[in-house]
Design a protein around this motif. Structure first.
Motif, PDB file in Angstrom:
ATOM      1  N   TYR A 415      20.959  41.189  47.960  1.00  0.00           N
ATOM      2  CA  TYR A 415      19.697  41.920  48.036  1.00  0.00           C
ATOM      3  C   TYR A 415      19.813  43.104  49.005  1.00  0.00           C
ATOM      4  O   TYR A 415      19.337  44.201  48.716  1.00  0.00           O
ATOM      5  N   GLN A 416      20.445  42.851  50.144  1.00  0.00           N
ATOM      6  CA  GLN A 416      20.530  43.906  51.136  1.00  0.00           C
ATOM      7  C   GLN A 416      21.439  45.037  50.693  1.00  0.00           C
ATOM      8  O   GLN A 416      21.158  46.217  50.930  1.00  0.00           O
ATOM      9  N   HIS A 427      15.678  43.887  51.887  1.00  0.00           N
ATOM     10  CA  HIS A 427      15.955  42.933  50.813  1.00  0.00           C
ATOM     11  C   HIS A 427      14.670  42.397  50.176  1.00  0.00           C
ATOM     12  O   HIS A 427      14.642  42.048  48.997  1.00  0.00           O
TER      13      HIS A 427
END
Length: 464
Positions: A415-416, A427
């Motif tokens: 996500y990041q 995220h």
């Protein structure tokens, strides 16, 4: 009593100790013992699946070397003590990434006659109809297996189940065997993989025991044979199984259940007469589970393991590991192992770090985030800078969310990492985008068609 069956933990322990550190012996092998040993396998009894997972992941080579030194090559099998699977908690040790998947056998049922027969037949005690999670992807196969178990040899014979790895084919096959033995404990149920069938056939030719080999399989009441595609190109094994099939199914009306990774007609180098017989009965497909079913599977597995994992983490695993139930289970075991060794603390960021190799393997690096951004911008007729920027008109916001969704689906990036690639977003923004796209695909036909079209284009690009 043979040399193998006489093997004790007192004999094996020092051989393992030569290959691992003293601290490892204290942490992971102090509560281990040999439950059973025969000419083919050694059964190590450990407190719970966390011990099994850690030993299999980090010390399988050393244990197998020790076993080979003691009594030659044998299959290593684990079982748990007859207690709560997670009751015994191992001492803390820093977790290290590992990609080895594992399964969690339940304690062997030593009491009931059906349980003893199931062990003799080679059935896994975890694989029951009661423990199988039914979803839209497998409900037809599940119903067919239940029908075959209720009326073995009289309906859906043979039963041919196919699907990709980790879809639950073996689970259902074992469940059939358990259900039949529960009703008829004296039934001769035989489970074997096609590879093992071939190896035993070759050995029987070598030592002149073909009569015994044929009796073992042609006198079965129920024959469960896994991974039938392994017979491809093995002409002699195909011929032997052809006659075994005819004896059981055609002449004696005995139940045969087979699994394969593809339909029988698509197994290359398989004799047409075998394909014809495999298609006599019923063929049932096991498709990949949808997100809701994957979450249900994880909840069931967590319950079986007596471990609590937050809903958002289960959802995260289900969204990222899509095509293999065994990988779902392996991911959950890793998180359970970490949690038991770190006072129960586990958040989403830590889970993502611990499962990075699972997630990397699941994603495809054939399509990059930048390629996805560019194609989505072209598709929605906006500038690439709009997707990366902070503008929030509806058309731009949707395109940005769709691009983030495909970045998660196709690249295996965290996500990041995706947030960083979209102008330094956090995220949480990426998580929201992915959920928003999934929701819109369900509620808005136009968005669903757009996403399906893009999905097809990315798939074609990766195949070129």
């Amino acid at each position: 009593m043979s040399e193998v069956s006489a093997l004790t933990w007192a004999q094996l322990e020092p051989l393992i100790a030569k290959r691992v550190s003293r601290d490892t012996m204290t942490r992971w092998f102090a509560n281990t013992s040999i439950a059973q040993a025969d000419d083919t396998s050694i059964v190590l009894e450990v407190p719970n699946q966390i011990y099994q997972f850690w030993i299999e992941t980090n010390y399988t080579v050393e244990v197998n070397e020790a076993i080979e030194e003691a009594c030659g090559k044998h299959r290593l099998v684990f079982q748990f003590r007859e207690s709560d699977p997670l009751q015994a908690t191992p001492p803390a040790e820093p977790p290290k990434p590992a990609s080895t998947e594992t399964t969690i056998p339940q304690p062997t049922n030593r009491k009931s006659k059906a349980g003893q027969k199931a062990s003799t037949a080679g059935l896994n005690h975890r694989y029951l109809f009661e423990s199988f999670v039914v979803g839209a992807n497998n409900e037809f196969a599940h119903a067919a297996c239940q029908a075959a178990a209720n009326k073995p040899g009289r309906i859906y014979n043979p039963l041919f189940i196919y699907g990709g790895a980790g879809m639950g084919k073996t689970h259902l096959m074992h469940a059939i065997g358990h259900a039949i033995l529960k009703e008829r404990p004296t039934a001769n149920v035989v489970y074997i993989s096609s590879e093992q069938f071939t190896n035993e056939f070759i050995q029987a030719i070598s030592d002149g025991s073909l009569v015994k080999f044929r009796q073992q399989y042609r006198e079965a009441d129920v024959l469960l044979i896994d991974d039938i595609q392994f017979f491809a190109k093995k002409e002699k094994s195909q011929e032997e199984f052809f006659h075994t099939f005819n004896t059981l199914c055609d002449k004696n009306g005995k139940q045969i259940v087979m699994t394969s990774d593809t339909p029988a007609c698509k197994i290359k180098n398989l004799e047409k007469r075998l394909v014809s017989r495999f298609e006599w009965g019923l063929t049932a497909e096991m498709a990949p589970p949808d997100t809701e079913t994957r979450i249900a599977i994880l909840k069931r597995k967590a319950q079986e393991m007596c471990v609590e994992v937050e809903g958002n983490i289960l959802e995260f695993i289900a969204q990222r590991i899509r095509n293999n139930v065994r990988r779902l289970e392996g991911a959950l075991i890793r998180l359970a192992s970490y949690r038991s060794m770190n006072s129960g603390h586990l958040d989403l960021k830590t889970a993502e770090h611990l499962l990075q190799d699972f997630l990397h393997d699941e994603g495809s690096k054939d399509v990059s985030i930048s390629q996805i951004q560019k194609r989505v911008a072209e598709f929605y007729d906006i500038r690439l800078s709009d997707i990366l920027g902070r503008k929030r008109p509806a058309q731009i916001a949707l395109a940005r969310q769709v691009a983030m969704f495909f970045a998660r689906e196709l690249t295996g990036s965290s996500y990041q990492e995706i947030g960083d690639a979209f102008g330094g977003r956090d995220h949480g923004t990426v998580i929201h985008a992915c959920r928003a796209v999934e929701s819109k695909c369900k509620d808005m036909e136009k968005v669903r068609r757009q996403v399906d079209r893009l999905h097809g284009e990315f798939n074609e690009a990766s195949e070129r």
